[in-house]
Design an enzyme around this catalytic site. Structure first.
Site, short mmCIF file in Angstrom:
data_model
loop_
_atom_site.label_atom_id
_atom_site.label_comp_id
_atom_site.label_asym_id
_atom_site.label_seq_id
_atom_site.Cartn_x
_atom_site.Cartn_y
_atom_site.Cartn_z
N SER A 12 0.85 -1.20 0.00
CA SER A 12 0.00 0.00 0.00
C SER A 12 0.88 1.25 0.00
CB SER A 12 -0.92 -0.01 1.23
OG SER A 12 -0.19 -0.29 2.40
N GLU A 14 0.94 5.47 0.94
CA GLU A 14 0.27 6.52 1.73
C GLU A 14 0.51 7.91 1.12
OE1 GLU A 14 0.60 6.24 6.05
OE2 GLU A 14 1.08 8.37 6.10
N GLY A 104 -4.11 9.95 16.90
CA GLY A 104 -3.64 11.26 16.43
C GLY A 104 -2.99 12.02 17.56
N ASP A 105 -2.46 13.18 17.24
CA ASP A 105 -1.83 14.06 18.24
C ASP A 105 -2.56 15.38 18.24
OD1 ASP A 105 0.36 12.41 19.10
OD2 ASP A 105 1.15 12.66 17.07
N ALA A 119 -6.67 5.13 20.69
CA ALA A 119 -7.15 4.51 19.45
C ALA A 119 -7.98 3.25 19.71
CB ALA A 119 -5.96 4.19 18.55
N TYR A 141 4.17 0.25 16.83
CA TYR A 141 5.45 0.96 17.06
C TYR A 141 6.53 -0.03 17.51
CZ TYR A 141 2.30 4.88 16.77
OH TYR A 141 1.34 5.76 16.31
N HIS A 145 6.10 3.76 21.00
CA HIS A 145 5.52 5.09 20.80
C HIS A 145 6.22 6.08 21.74
CE1 HIS A 145 2.50 8.32 21.25
NE2 HIS A 145 2.32 8.09 19.97
N PHE A 212 11.74 14.87 11.80
CA PHE A 212 10.54 14.07 11.85
C PHE A 212 10.76 12.83 12.72
CE2 PHE A 212 7.14 11.65 9.47
CZ PHE A 212 6.12 12.43 9.96
N HIS A 262 4.13 -1.01 3.49
CA HIS A 262 3.31 0.20 3.34
C HIS A 262 4.30 1.35 3.17
CE1 HIS A 262 -0.05 3.01 4.23
NE2 HIS A 262 0.84 3.70 4.92
P1 FAD Z 1 -2.71 4.96 20.54
O1 FAD Z 1 -2.68 3.56 20.07
O2 FAD Z 1 -3.92 5.43 21.26
O3 FAD Z 1 -1.42 5.17 21.47
C1 FAD Z 1 -0.99 6.47 21.87
C2 FAD Z 1 -0.20 6.40 23.16
O4 FAD Z 1 -1.07 6.12 24.26
C3 FAD Z 1 0.85 5.29 23.21
O5 FAD Z 1 1.94 5.79 23.96
C4 FAD Z 1 0.16 4.15 23.93
O6 FAD Z 1 1.08 3.31 24.61
C5 FAD Z 1 -0.75 4.90 24.90
N1 FAD Z 1 -2.03 4.19 25.10
C6 FAD Z 1 -2.80 3.64 24.15
N2 FAD Z 1 -3.93 3.09 24.67
C7 FAD Z 1 -3.87 3.33 25.99
C8 FAD Z 1 -4.74 3.03 27.07
N3 FAD Z 1 -5.91 2.40 26.86
N4 FAD Z 1 -4.36 3.43 28.32
C9 FAD Z 1 -3.19 4.09 28.53
N5 FAD Z 1 -2.32 4.40 27.54
C10 FAD Z 1 -2.66 4.03 26.29
N6 FAD Z 1 -1.34 10.99 12.85
C11 FAD Z 1 -2.26 11.84 12.34
O7 FAD Z 1 -2.55 12.87 12.97
N7 FAD Z 1 -2.88 11.60 11.15
C12 FAD Z 1 -2.63 10.48 10.43
O8 FAD Z 1 -3.22 10.28 9.37
C13 FAD Z 1 -1.68 9.54 10.95
N8 FAD Z 1 -1.41 8.38 10.30
C14 FAD Z 1 -0.56 7.47 10.87
C15 FAD Z 1 -0.37 6.23 10.23
C16 FAD Z 1 0.49 5.27 10.78
C17 FAD Z 1 0.66 3.95 10.09
C18 FAD Z 1 1.20 5.56 11.99
C19 FAD Z 1 2.14 4.56 12.57
C20 FAD Z 1 1.01 6.77 12.63
C21 FAD Z 1 0.13 7.72 12.09
N9 FAD Z 1 -0.12 8.96 12.72
C22 FAD Z 1 -1.04 9.84 12.19
C23 FAD Z 1 0.58 9.31 13.98
C24 FAD Z 1 -0.22 8.90 15.20
O9 FAD Z 1 -1.46 9.58 15.22
C25 FAD Z 1 0.59 9.26 16.45
O10 FAD Z 1 1.69 8.39 16.56
C26 FAD Z 1 -0.20 9.30 17.75
O11 FAD Z 1 0.65 9.88 18.75
C27 FAD Z 1 -0.64 7.96 18.29
O12 FAD Z 1 -1.67 7.42 17.58
P2 FAD Z 1 -2.07 5.87 17.84
O13 FAD Z 1 -3.27 5.61 17.02
O14 FAD Z 1 -0.92 5.00 17.67
O15 FAD Z 1 -2.47 5.99 19.40
#
Ligand code: FAD
Length: 281
Positions: A12, A14, A104-105, A119, A141, A145, A212, A262
């Protein structure tokens, strides 16, 4: 080097949503070049806090209309359930069935985390609202992360997303193949059997990649940094070195069972095409 694309492997590409009309026109050209490689899907990123919501939607619909599946990224930070419900519905109405579900952040200056904290909550919500309709990819990650308390907690949090119903994971980019293999081993030991697809970042310049990588917690190994620093402004040398290193990384990953790749294309075709050609996929 063997030729190795097999029917079960997932490839894929991106994109990020273009910001201007020129960007959109140039993305069409990039899309058409990469579409010739017949990927499983193109994905389009989403600005956290909904900042690119409409642009992501428009790009995804335009890609899907050209015949290859498009997967929107969807981040839940600073969103409400109502927002997310509306976005899911519009994708369903347009026949989009793959989604990359993320936290997201928070953009700087934005304080409210919204109704979703992580997430795994978004994945749970998508499953609750739409059943098995969407094929959900989540982020993984292998090098941890950057905000995680430690790598064990991070792994547990990754598992929560799988348990909530993710079908596949795409990794943050990395240049240490061992980190990926170790992560996949941990998945196997913990009963996680979804495909963990390596995210690949081609190397085309240094300073932006360095910045980055600092932000997203991707390690550029010392030997690579030292080489890249030596090249200074010599873009050609950086690109030639990057092509060698990333081709070798991809080859190693595929030879050792990675279920696909990807590519973070950064809306450019040439770097990904060059790696693809080297791999004889
Ligand atoms: P999560 O899985 O929620 O994790 C975030 C942090 O919280 C981690 O440190 C995790 O250990 C902790 N955590 C998770 N769940 C819990 C819980 N239940 N309790 C306590 N702690 C927890 N960003 C964008 O803004 N837009 C995009 O389109 C985008 N695309 C991406 C695509 C890929 C393939 C990747 C790898 C990253 C992408 N990102 C994007 C970046 C991503 O949004 C950031 O890395 C963000 O900080 C974490 O998102 P996540 O979905 O991994 O979060």
């Amino acid at each position: 080097m063997q030729s190795q694309k097999t029917p079960s492997q997932l490839f894929s590409f991106e994109f990020y949503p273009p910001k201007s009309e020129e960007g959109a026109a140039s993305l069409q050209i990039v899309h058409d070049k990469l579409a010739k490689l017949n990927p499983d899907f193109f994905s389009v990123t989403f600005g956290a806090g909904g900042s690119t919501r409409d642009k992501t939607f428009d790009a995804v619909i335009a890609i899907q209309a050209k015949g290859i599946s498009a997967a929107p990224h969807l981040s839940c930070v600073a969103s409400t359930k109502e927002n997310i419900r509306a976005i899911l519905k519009s994708y369903q109405d347009h026949g989009i069935s793959k989604i990359v579900a993320l936290r997201g952040d928070l953009p700087s200056g934005m304080m409210s985390a919204g109704e979703f904290r992580y997430a795994n909550e978004l994945v749970e919500f998508i499953r609750k609202e739409t059943g098995d309709y969407f094929q959900i990819h989540v982020a993984a990650y292998p090098e941890m992360h950057p905000q995680a308390a430690n790598s064990r907690e991070d792994f547990k949090n990754f598992k929560r997303k799988v348990d909530a119903g993710a079908n596949a994971a795409i990794t943050q980019y990395f240049y240490n193949a061992e980190a990926y293999f170790y992560f996949v081993d941990a998945c196997e030991k913990n009963g996680i059997d979804i495909p963990i697809i390596p995210g690949i970042m081609p190397i085309t310049q240094y300073s932006q990649l360095f910045r980055f990588s600092e932000m997203c917690g991707a390690d550029i190994p010392r030997w690579m940094r030292k080489r890249l620093e030596c090249f200074g402004d010599d873009r050609q040398a950086i690109q030639a070195f990057g092509l060698d290193v990333v081709t070798e990384l991809c080859q190693r990953l595929l030879d050792n069972g990675a279920p696909g790749l990807h590519f973070y294309t950064m809306n450019q075709a040439a770097p990904t095409l060059a790696i693809w050609e080297n791999l004889k996929l």
